[in-house]
Enzyme design. Structure first.
Site, mmCIF file in Angstrom:
data_model
loop_
_atom_site.group_PDB
_atom_site.id
_atom_site.type_symbol
_atom_site.label_atom_id
_atom_site.label_comp_id
_atom_site.label_asym_id
_atom_site.label_seq_id
_atom_site.Cartn_x
_atom_site.Cartn_y
_atom_site.Cartn_z
ATOM 1 N N GLU A 145 -1.368 -8.743 5.063
ATOM 2 C CA GLU A 145 -1.306 -8.913 6.524
ATOM 3 C C GLU A 145 -2.685 -8.856 7.158
ATOM 4 O OE1 GLU A 145 -0.680 -6.162 4.966
ATOM 5 O OE2 GLU A 145 -1.286 -4.402 6.137
ATOM 6 N N HIS A 201 -3.547 -5.661 0.988
ATOM 7 C CA HIS A 201 -2.917 -5.891 2.292
ATOM 8 C C HIS A 201 -2.937 -7.366 2.686
ATOM 9 C CE1 HIS A 201 -2.581 -1.696 3.796
ATOM 10 N NE2 HIS A 201 -3.574 -1.470 2.957
ATOM 11 N N CYS A 239 0.828 -1.202 0.000
ATOM 12 C CA CYS A 239 0.000 0.000 0.000
ATOM 13 C C CYS A 239 0.866 1.257 0.000
ATOM 14 C CB CYS A 239 -0.977 -0.058 1.176
ATOM 15 S SG CYS A 239 -2.345 1.096 0.989
#
Lengths: 227, 741
Positions: free
Chosen positions: A205, A203, A86
């Site tokens: 994560e 993302h 990002c």
């Protein structure tokens, strides 16, 4: 050892650290943006999401001048693995570690949403846990994710298999309808020619735990082994 | 700016009455200086002093064994076990958001986040409750877009997820929109910080952004009605910088972790004035400030402006001499100003100096202790009894229930708000277990097995028709939404949005709503731990509906037991828990289809409500149900649609067993309270029914989850609704976007 860089305004630093340390159970440490060198034991660096320097001027534009980025460039040149997620991807582009730019989303709005993605290149250390052309679901959360590069650059990216992820339909079709932000060629993530620097808007994560409903992102962290 | 003479006009311009002015003279023993007049005017504004509401707020229950800190601090604190405390509060930013929607909403978020991290907590989840006027008005659409972008702009940059909320539109908000923002943070139970200037001789340190001329008299503006001059009040709206606040958050948490701080308070409404006087007041000490040390954005500011500025992203800290340098170094590391601007004294005075000369000296404790307290007259509005008269036998029943259903589903308060919450980062911090758009937001608590559920709710039409019952409903509904996830509701924060309290009718609404809220909180064992009152939500004499927004937080011991609202598998049985009565008063159906906002709100039995919450926790614990959805706005049908749409299931429903003595419209769209729709595997139906009946609640199997894409309702062999789920989805998904076009 993984190193997670902390810029003023980073806000996914804790999330990346959490997944590495507590989900995939690998060692991790934070790296402060004013550091001008990188510890020898660090094998992978993560530039996390967030709003480094408030995203003032342009997303990622100020972070490229921080001392740590000089060190990250050296680290990458000597073969170290770097993932920019990002805002991290935006910084990698601004720092010319990856080609192209990330412009304001076509809708002009911030978009936070789970989306299907096609894994176009699964030959990288980051993506070897995926099957080729596998359709996975990862969330995006950005206002500036509209990837653009000159035609010649896109042709080169394609030629050297540097496009890693593309936004697609749940069945893997790459069409405008499933392009959330106006990115050229539905590009969601790219790598450098050497394949050791990955920039991606989604993302991973945020979807690495069963409890959060999706573990497609965990594979990236697992692919990297123990470092 | 030059200091003017203290004249009658000047006193009046400061919103100070003659009686209040004599009180100032009594406290000081002399006439006030200009700076002192400014200090009293903001501290005794409605916004800061709660002078019209304070007397009544005492009715709230505020204690339970899990409450660590009740009202009176920057935010309330509860103990959630595992040595962790949850700190939360809701606050309004209504007036500024109407004047300048982006900055008004953004700084609202900034303010509530500071309230939470001031106490030592890392903010982990936000909610908001937004109310606009008619969306057919382009200005309202402008406000809508601006407010949503402002919340997104600030919250996203801070890295705090916005995980839920409510939005509605009604003409009563045409001149006063409501922007209420909620935040919850987590801290170690023994690491909570308070706004106290303790320790004589300690340093008073200013940290964060520089002080400018923005927001001066923001709180006074928020304590007045709007006339035609809302546009001219733009300079009273603050401008937010979320990046600076993010640095401030990290720096404060780091300093707290290293135990360098004695006391801390944010400079929000009334800025340096409220933070310094309140910190001294709480500690029973004095504070002396030298304003020439305050970092300024503009060099020509006078003490009055410095004391009253509401520039954002600033904090006031107290620390000991030994820790001062280490503390300042942390703020330097985060590239923030940190300057000693004063010290804690033992004389109980708030003393303000300017280049060595004293420009204000007031007994600190008296600013709040001697603040005006009004028992304002109240009177039931003349229209109230007529409003409550509703003979539902005069309401014609519609012929086409399919059409009615789709119209109800298209209401902004019911239709999907995904176009709003997709602009909020709702996943950052990787704790969001349930995405927005469900009954309550749920986050897991890392390093424990627990989760917290939270919801903000208020049906302001109910409160208009009956503030007492409406206030109760707001608590019951918010708690029910939380309970539907399997959580046990623990505590309440509230934001009381009302009109001008100087009008007896408004005061009547406020008093009665408070009593209703207090009774419901007592019965549901959810004490009020924090909150905010926003009065004067009136424009040109016309007040909003009374809107006491209630935030409820609840806990689930085992996050794997969290229940979501959507149906999970075809063949599951659909069960309605609770009584459906022949009532339509105050319903969305009556307002939308028959243009009547009348009658009395649904009856509410708080004992049954509490039994329902206990039941839901048991069903979650025993993993007996696959979904649970509260029935409220739009009645049973709106609830059913929400259960189906998410995963594309249909439902085959038969309401014959409930139909005796109940009109079809009341059955489908009536809003009888304390009802929940659950679905479960057929094999668990008996176990579920036993549990429901054991709690003394009504159990009815009303249908089956189907996979054929149809949504059908029959009553006594007559088909009343028969629609494709794709049609429901289309209306549900696109109505808000269409309304905003």
């Amino acid at each position: 050892m993984y190193g997670v860089v902390v810029f003023p305004g980073s806000n996914c630093d804790h999330d990346c650290y959490h997944v590495i340390k507590h989900v995939t159970k690998k060692p991790a440490q934070f790296i402060w943006h004013k550091q001008d060198s990188i510890d020898k034991n660090i094998k992978t660096i993560i530039l996390p999401g967030g709003f480094s320097y408030g995203d003032y001027l342009r997303s990622g534009a100020l972070a490229q001048f921080s001392p740590i980025i000089k060190a990250v460039k050296k680290f990458a040149q000597s073969g170290g693995l770097v993932i920019g997620i990002c805002n991290g991807f935006q910084i990698l582009c601004e720092a010319h570690m990856l080609p192209g730019v990330l412009m304001r989303n076509k809708s002009l709005k911030f978009i936070c949403k789970n989306l299907p993605l096609k894994v176009v290149n699964n030959k990288l250390p980051f993506t070897k846990g995926y099957k080729e052309n596998q359709v996975i679901t990862l969330p995006i959360a950005h206002a500036d994710g509209n990837y653009y590069a000159e035609k010649e650059t896109i042709a080169e990216l394609e030629k050297y298999n540097q496009i890693v992820f593309r936004y697609c339909s749940p069945d893997g079709e790459i069409t405008d309808q499933f392009n959330p932000n106006g990115s050229i060629g539905n590009i969601a993530g790219i790598t450098n020619r050497d394949g050791n620097v990955l920039g991606m808007m989604p993302h991973p994560e945020r979807c690495a735990e069963e409890l959060l409903g999706n573990t497609d992102g965990k594979i990236i962290f697992e692919s990297l082994g123990n470092n | 700016m030059k200091e003017p003479e203290i004249t009658k006009e000047l006193i009046k311009d400061h919103g100070i009455t003659d009686e209040e002015y004599s009180r100032i003279i009594e406290i000081l023993g002399r006439k006030p200086s200009f700076t002192e007049l400014g200090i009293f005017s903001v501290m005794w504004s409605e916004h800061c002093s709660y002078k019209s509401s304070r007397l009544h707020l005492r009715n709230f229950p505020t204690k339970a064994k899990w409450v660590i800190q009740g009202p009176g601090e920057n935010a309330g604190v509860i103990d959630i076990g595992d040595d962790i405390a949850a700190i939360f509060k809701i606050e309004s930013h209504n007036h500024p958001s109407y004047i300048e929607p982006y900055q008004g909403a953004a700084t609202g978020v900034g303010g509530i986040l500071r309230d939470v991290f001031t106490m030592g907590a890392r903010p982990v989840a936000s909610l908001n409750s937004l109310r606009f006027g008619e969306l057919s008005d382009p200005y309202q659409r402008h406000l809508f877009g601006g407010v949503v972008s402002g919340i997104a702009g600030y919250g996203n940059c801070m890295g705090v997820p916005t995980i839920g909320g409510e939005i509605s539109a009604h003409p009563c908000y045409n001149g006063n929109i409501l922007v209420n923002v909620f935040n919850l943070g987590l801290s170690k139970k023994d690491k909570i910080f308070y706004g106290s200037a303790a320790g004589v001789g300690n340093h008073v340190i200013y940290v964060g952004a520089k002080t400018g001329k923005d927001g001066i008299h923001g709180v006074t503006m928020a304590s007045e009605e709007f006339t035609d001059d809302a546009e001219q009040k733009k300079p009273t709206v603050q401008v937010g910088d979320p990046f600076t606040e993010k640095l401030l958050l990290e720096a404060c948490l780091e300093a707290m972790k290293k135990e360098l701080i004695v006391g801390i308070q944010d400079m929000g409404g009334a800025g340096l004035t409220s933070s310094s006087s309140e910190m001294a007041g709480r500690a029973g000490t004095g504070v002396e400030l030298e304003l020439s040390e305050v970092p300024l954005r503009e060099s020509d500011m006078i003490p009055y402006e410095i004391m009253l500025s509401e520039s954002q992203e600033r904090m006031l800290l107290v620390c000991t001499d030994g820790k001062k340098d280490e503390l300042i170094d942390i703020f330097k590391k985060w590239e923030l100003d940190a300057t000693v601007i004063g010290r804690v004294t033992n004389d109980g005075k708030l003393r303000i100096k300017w280049h060595g000369n004293t420009v204000a000296e007031i007994e600190a404790s008296k600013i709040s202790d001697k603040a005006p307290l009004y028992d304002r007259p109240s009177k039931k509005p003349d229209y109230q009894d007529d409003l409550n008269k509703l003979d539902i036998s005069t309401i014609p029943e519609p012929n086409d229930y399919n059409e009615v259903f789709l119209r109800i589903l298209s209401l902004p308060s019911i239709a999907s708000k995904s176009l709003v919450w997709e602009q909020y980062d709702h996943m950052v911090r990787t704790n969001t277990v349930q995405l927005p758009g469900t009954s309550a937001g749920v986050i897991r608590i890392k390093a424990t097995t627990k989760a917290l559920a939270m919801s903000v709710d208020c049906n302001s039409r109910y409160c208009y028709l009956d503030p007492y019952l409406g206030g109760m409903h707001a608590v019951a509904e918010a708690a029910r939404n939380v309970a539907c996830t399997g959580a046990v509701p623990m505590a309440v924060t509230n934001c009381l949005n009302f009109g001008n309290p100087e009008k007896p009718e408004v005061m009547w609404q406020l008093k009665n709503a408070i009593i209703g809220i207090a009774e419901a909180c007592t019965e549901l064992n959810t004490p009020v731990i924090s909150g905010n009152v926003s009065l004067y939500n009136e424009t040109k004499g016309s007040a909003i509906f009374p809107t006491p927004v209630i935030g409820v937080v609840g806990m689930i011991e085992d996050v794997s037991n969290v229940i979501s609202h959507s149906f999970k598998s075809g063949g599951d049985k659909i069960i309605l828990i609770g009584d459906t009565l022949n009532e339509l008063g105050g319903s969305d159906y009556l307002a939308l289809i028959h243009s009547k906002e009348m009658g009395v709100p649904p009856a509410l039995n708080l004992k049954k409500e509490r039994a329902l919450h206990e039941l839901l926790a048991e069903l979650s614990n025993d993993k007996l149900v696959n979904s649970a959805q509260d029935c409220s706005d739009g009645g049973l049908m709106a609830a059913m649609a929400e259960c189906c749409i998410d995963k594309g299931f249909g439902a085959s429903i038969d309401l014959s067993a409930l139909a005796s003595g109940i009109r079809t419209d009341a059955l489908l769209f009536g809003e009888s309270a304390s009802r929940v729709v659950v679905s479960c595997d057929e094999k668990d139906v008996v176990k579920v029914s036993e549990k429901v009946i054991n709690k003394g609640l009504t159990f009815n199997i009303i249908g089956t989850v189907v996979k054929d894409g149809r949504f059908t309702v029959i009553i006594n062999n007559r088909s009343v609704i028969d629609l494709g789920v794709s049609r429901l989805l289309d209306v549900y998904s696109n109505s808000l976007a269409n309304a905003l076009k």
